[in-house]
Design a protein around this motif. Structure first.
Motif, PDB file in Angstrom:
ATOM      1  N   ARG A  41       0.821  -1.220   0.000  1.00 17.69           N
ATOM      2  CA  ARG A  41       0.000   0.000   0.000  1.00 17.69           C
ATOM      3  C   ARG A  41       0.849   1.262   0.000  1.00 17.69           C
ATOM      4  O   ARG A  41       0.323   2.362  -0.127  1.00 17.69           O
ATOM      5  N   THR A  91       0.941   2.830   9.600  1.00 17.59           N
ATOM      6  CA  THR A  91      -0.171   2.324  10.392  1.00 17.59           C
ATOM      7  C   THR A  91      -0.656   1.002   9.792  1.00 17.59           C
ATOM      8  O   THR A  91      -0.374   0.689   8.642  1.00 17.59           O
ATOM      9  N   ASP A  92      -1.391   0.245  10.577  1.00 20.42           N
ATOM     10  CA  ASP A  92      -1.993  -1.013  10.137  1.00 20.42           C
ATOM     11  C   ASP A  92      -0.936  -1.993   9.613  1.00 20.42           C
ATOM     12  O   ASP A  92      -1.165  -2.716   8.652  1.00 20.42           O
ATOM     13  N   ASP A 155       0.262   7.073   7.431  1.00 19.98           N
ATOM     14  CA  ASP A 155      -1.085   6.557   7.666  1.00 19.98           C
ATOM     15  C   ASP A 155      -1.626   5.998   6.352  1.00 19.98           C
ATOM     16  O   ASP A 155      -1.903   6.761   5.416  1.00 19.98           O
ATOM     17  N   HIS A 157      -4.410   4.881   5.650  1.00 22.52           N
ATOM     18  CA  HIS A 157      -5.819   5.161   5.401  1.00 22.52           C
ATOM     19  C   HIS A 157      -6.062   6.595   4.957  1.00 22.52           C
ATOM     20  O   HIS A 157      -7.019   6.857   4.225  1.00 22.52           O
ATOM     21  N   SER A 158      -5.192   7.520   5.366  1.00 26.58           N
ATOM     22  CA  SER A 158      -5.378   8.926   4.972  1.00 26.58           C
ATOM     23  C   SER A 158      -4.319   9.401   3.980  1.00 26.58           C
ATOM     24  O   SER A 158      -4.500  10.440   3.344  1.00 26.58           O
TER      25      SER A 158
END
Length: 166
Positions: A41, A91-92, A155, A157-158
């Motif tokens: 990602r 993150t994640d 991050d 997600h953002s």
């Protein structure tokens, strides 16, 4: 080569037809090295506003500063024009969700492979691990004191970076 890679070879043929980066040198044009995770990602060039040739990118599980990363940084600094290093976990991250012991157990139970001779460098506390890794670079005797070293958590997600002050 097996058919497992056919799609990649075909895509490369398309890429090579319009390839225009043959003039790039091996040096980091923006004097930057980035240590980040292997997570698919993460697109380190795009998220940092960089182009091919701008930075040396080192990727491993968890974005950890291992002995091999330090060895590679020595080469990047002295041979390839790097004078600043960004360590960028995210993150994640799977490496922040379990311990080395749990990973060993999972691989053993699921696949029957004993990995106990490996250290996976899982991360119990991402912020603390990042700070330790930054200190490790800053105090490594083969790297110059003038080397700028920074850290930020990405991050997924953002798309935002969260700098870590030291």
């Amino acid at each position: 080569m097996t058919s497992a890679f056919h799609d990649l070879i075909a895509a490369n043929e398309d890429y090579a037809r319009s390839f225009q980066d043959s003039g790039l040198s091996g040096r980091a044009a923006r004097s930057l090295a980035v240590v980040t995770c292997m997570d698919s990602r993460i697109d380190p060039l795009k998220l940092l506003g960089l182009q091919p040739g701008d930075a040396k990118i080192m990727r491993n599980a968890g974005a950890r500063v291992t002995d091999d990363v330090l060895r590679t940084l020595v080469l990047a600094v002295y041979l390839l024009g790097v004078d600043r290093v960004l360590v960028m976990p995210h993150t994640d991250c799977r490496m922040a969700k379990s311990t080395d012991e749990q990973v060993h157990d999972l691989i053993s139970e699921e696949y029957g492979v004993d990995t106990r001779s490996l250290e996976f460098h899982t991360v119990g506390d991402q912020d603390a691990a990042l700070r330790r890794d930054l200190t490790r670079i800053r105090t490594y005797p083969y790297l110059p004191e003038r080397l700028a070293v920074g850290g930020a958590i990405y991050d997924v997600h953002s798309g935002k970076l969260m700098p870590v002050d030291m």
